[in-house]
Design a protein around this motif. Sequence first.
Motif, PDB file in Angstrom:
ATOM      1  N   ILE A 240      29.963  39.203  50.764  1.00 18.68           N
ATOM      2  CA  ILE A 240      29.772  39.958  49.535  1.00 18.68           C
ATOM      3  C   ILE A 240      29.915  38.992  48.361  1.00 18.68           C
ATOM      4  O   ILE A 240      30.887  38.235  48.274  1.00 18.68           O
ATOM      5  N   CYS A 241      28.940  38.983  47.478  1.00 13.82           N
ATOM      6  CA  CYS A 241      28.925  38.109  46.309  1.00 13.82           C
ATOM      7  C   CYS A 241      29.008  38.969  45.056  1.00 13.82           C
ATOM      8  O   CYS A 241      28.259  39.938  44.909  1.00 13.82           O
ATOM      9  N   VAL A 242      29.922  38.594  44.162  1.00  8.63           N
ATOM     10  CA  VAL A 242      30.157  39.376  42.955  1.00  8.63           C
ATOM     11  C   VAL A 242      29.974  38.481  41.740  1.00  8.63           C
ATOM     12  O   VAL A 242      30.562  37.402  41.654  1.00  8.63           O
ATOM     13  N   ASP A 243      29.148  38.925  40.803  1.00  6.51           N
ATOM     14  CA  ASP A 243      28.950  38.232  39.529  1.00  6.51           C
ATOM     15  C   ASP A 243      29.302  39.226  38.429  1.00  6.51           C
ATOM     16  O   ASP A 243      28.558  40.165  38.163  1.00  6.51           O
ATOM     17  N   SER A 244      30.477  39.008  37.795  1.00  7.88           N
ATOM     18  CA  SER A 244      30.911  39.923  36.752  1.00  7.88           C
ATOM     19  C   SER A 244      30.404  39.527  35.384  1.00  7.88           C
ATOM     20  O   SER A 244      30.723  40.158  34.383  1.00  7.88           O
ATOM     21  N   GLY A 245      29.646  38.438  35.314  1.00  3.12           N
ATOM     22  CA  GLY A 245      28.862  38.111  34.130  1.00  3.12           C
ATOM     23  C   GLY A 245      29.635  37.719  32.903  1.00  3.12           C
ATOM     24  O   GLY A 245      29.685  36.547  32.544  1.00  3.12           O
ATOM     25  N   ASN A 246      30.273  38.659  32.238  1.00  2.03           N
ATOM     26  CA  ASN A 246      30.785  38.436  30.890  1.00  2.03           C
ATOM     27  C   ASN A 246      32.205  37.906  30.848  1.00  2.03           C
ATOM     28  O   ASN A 246      32.751  37.694  29.779  1.00  2.03           O
ATOM     29  N   ARG A 247      32.841  37.679  31.984  1.00  2.00           N
ATOM     30  CA  ARG A 247      34.232  37.244  31.973  1.00  2.00           C
ATOM     31  C   ARG A 247      34.345  35.778  31.600  1.00  2.00           C
ATOM     32  O   ARG A 247      33.538  34.940  31.999  1.00  2.00           O
ATOM     33  N   LYS A 248      35.361  35.450  30.840  1.00  2.00           N
ATOM     34  CA  LYS A 248      35.593  34.069  30.448  1.00  2.00           C
ATOM     35  C   LYS A 248      36.313  33.329  31.575  1.00  2.00           C
ATOM     36  O   LYS A 248      36.940  33.930  32.435  1.00  2.00           O
ATOM     37  N   LEU A 249      36.219  31.996  31.539  1.00  5.15           N
ATOM     38  CA  LEU A 249      36.784  31.198  32.617  1.00  5.15           C
ATOM     39  C   LEU A 249      38.274  31.446  32.790  1.00  5.15           C
ATOM     40  O   LEU A 249      38.786  31.533  33.905  1.00  5.15           O
ATOM     41  N   CYS A 250      39.013  31.566  31.674  1.00  7.18           N
ATOM     42  CA  CYS A 250      40.461  31.746  31.763  1.00  7.18           C
ATOM     43  C   CYS A 250      40.844  33.103  32.325  1.00  7.18           C
ATOM     44  O   CYS A 250      42.000  33.329  32.674  1.00  7.18           O
TER      45      CYS A 250
END
Length: 567
Positions: free
Chosen positions: A555-565
Motif C-alpha cells: 500500500i502506497c500513501v501520498d498525503s501531498g500537502n504535508r511538510k517534511l517536519c
Amino acid sequence: MGCLGSPFTTDALAQFVPSPPTRSESHPNTGDPLLIDDMVVLVPRPYQIRSISIAADEAALTSVLSRRWGLLWRSSGNVNLNVRIPDAERNDRSYSQREEDLFSHRDAFVRAAHATLDAAADACVTRLTLHVEDPKGDDTYKFLHRTRHWRGEHEHDVIGGLVSHPAACRVKELCIAAVGGRERASSNDEEPDSRPFYMAGRMDILGSLPLKALRVLDVTRCSDLSPPAADAFPRLETLRLRHCSLKSSDIQALMDAAPGLASVHLESVFFKGFRAGSGEAPGVCLRCRAVTELVLELCGMEGQEDDGGDRGSVDIDAPRLRHLRYKGTECRLSLTSPSPDMVVLELHFVQFRYHYQSRDYDPDKTRVLLWQSVRSFTNARVLKLRVNSLKDIAVGKARRGKLLCTFRDAVRLELEGAHHPTTSKTAAVAIANLLRCCPAVRDLRLTLSAVPANSVKNSDYGPAFLERKDRLDYEKSVGRFMRLRLNPVISLDGNDEHDEVHDDGIPGLSGHSLICLQSSLRRVGLQFRLENNSSCFGTRLVKFFTGNAKVLEEICVDSGNRKLCEH
C-alpha cells in the motif's frame, strides 16, 4: 523564415562521441594529431545519421559543430520547413504594401523550400515537416492559398506543391502545422466550437496528393479536407488531427482511404455537419475497422446544447480496438461492434464550459451517461476513470442492477475525482460501486481531491491564500514550541495528531461483501490531502484497506500537502 534539415545538438552527440582528444591521440587514418573537427570520424556513420535525426529545429548548428556535419543532414531523410508569417500590424504601411510584403515573403519561402527539397533529392526523404507560424492568427489561409490577384478561388497551393515534389514521393511521415496565438495560449479543458477556426484562418489539405508510402499523417489546424480517393493511403498507420474543424464525413473518408490504419488521435477537433434546432440529434459515428488505439480529446460537434442539454453521442465501430481514451464533456459513448481484445479504457468527463457552472447542471445525467458508456467496454483489463466529483458517479442500492456492470477481466483500476471533506459517504459509495464491478482487480489507484477540477479562483485569491497560510503556519509553529516547552517529548513522526485513527468504519463502503477484497486486491495506491483530524477520509481508507484486503501485499500513501517536519 527558414528551410532547415534535421538538426543536431551537442547533447545528442554526447552519447556517441568519446571524451575530447589529448595530445597523444592521433587520427585513425592519417596518424596526425586529432582536432576537434576530426572527432566526427570516430563516430560510426549510422550513429551520425541517427544523431541528426533526434531533434527538429536547429539544423543550421550542425555546420558550426563540424564541417563534416554540413552535408550529413541530407542523409538523415528528414526535411523540416519552418516559416513565420510577418506581422502585418504596422501603422507605417498601407494595406496594399502589407499584402505585397506577405506574398513576397511567401514566394521567397516557397523558392527556398523547393531548393531544400532539390538538395535532398539524392537522399530518400522519409519525414517532411511544414510548420507555419501565424502571430496575427488570420493570415494562414491567405499565405498558403491566395495569390496577389485572387478572385475567390484557390489559385495557389503551397502544401500541394511541396508534397508533390519528386524528393517527397516516398515520404513516410508528413507533419503539417499552422500555429496561431489562440491555440498556443489555450490550456483549459474546454471543447472547441466552430468560431476559432474561421477567425484564425484556414488551411486546406488536398486528399489527392501522391502519398502511397505515407505511414504517419499529423495535421494541426485544418478547416477543409478534400475527400481522398479510395485506397489513397495504403500504408498509413497513424493519423493525428489537432485543432481542426472538419466534416465528420470527410474524416471518415480519410480513415476509409487507409485500410491499415491502426492509431487515430483526434484532439480539439470540431465535427461539422449538424445544425442546432434542425431536429437531427448530434452524433458522430467512427468506422475504423483496423484501428487498435483511438484517442478523442476535447472534441466537439455542431448541434450540441449548452447548459445541460443534449451533448450528442459518439458511436465507435472498431472490432480490433485495444486502447480507447476519451476526454470531454459527458456524452453517449458506445461500441457498435464487439472489441474482444480491449485492454485499456480511459474515460475523463469534464464539465461543459470550463469557466462557468451551468445553472442546469444535472449530476444524475453525468451518472447515467458514465455508466451507460462503460457498459460497452466490460472486457477491458485496465479501467481509468477521472470525474469532476465522485458523487456524480455514485449509484445507490435501488439502481445498482440497472446501471452497474461487471468488468470480469479488469486487473487494474484507477479513479480520480473530488469529494467534500465533510460529506464523504457518496465518495465511499462510488468507490464501493467500482470495487463491486471489478471482482478480479489486483491494482487499485485512488486520487482524491477536496477541490473539483473545474474550480476557478478570483484574481485576489492568491494573495489572500498566502497571507492566511503564513498566519496559520506561524500560529502552528508557536503552538508546537509552547507544547515542547511544557512537555519536551519528541514524537517519532513529528506529529501526534494522526497517531490514533478510530476504526469506526466508512459509511457506504464498510460492511459490503466485495469479492476483490477477499481474493485478488494486492496493491493499493492512495493520494489525498491529509487533514488535521482523525476523520480524514484518506486516512480512514488506508485503515480500511489494510484491515479488509485479505491478500494485500503493498500500500502506497501520498498525503501531498504535508511538510517534511510533519512526516
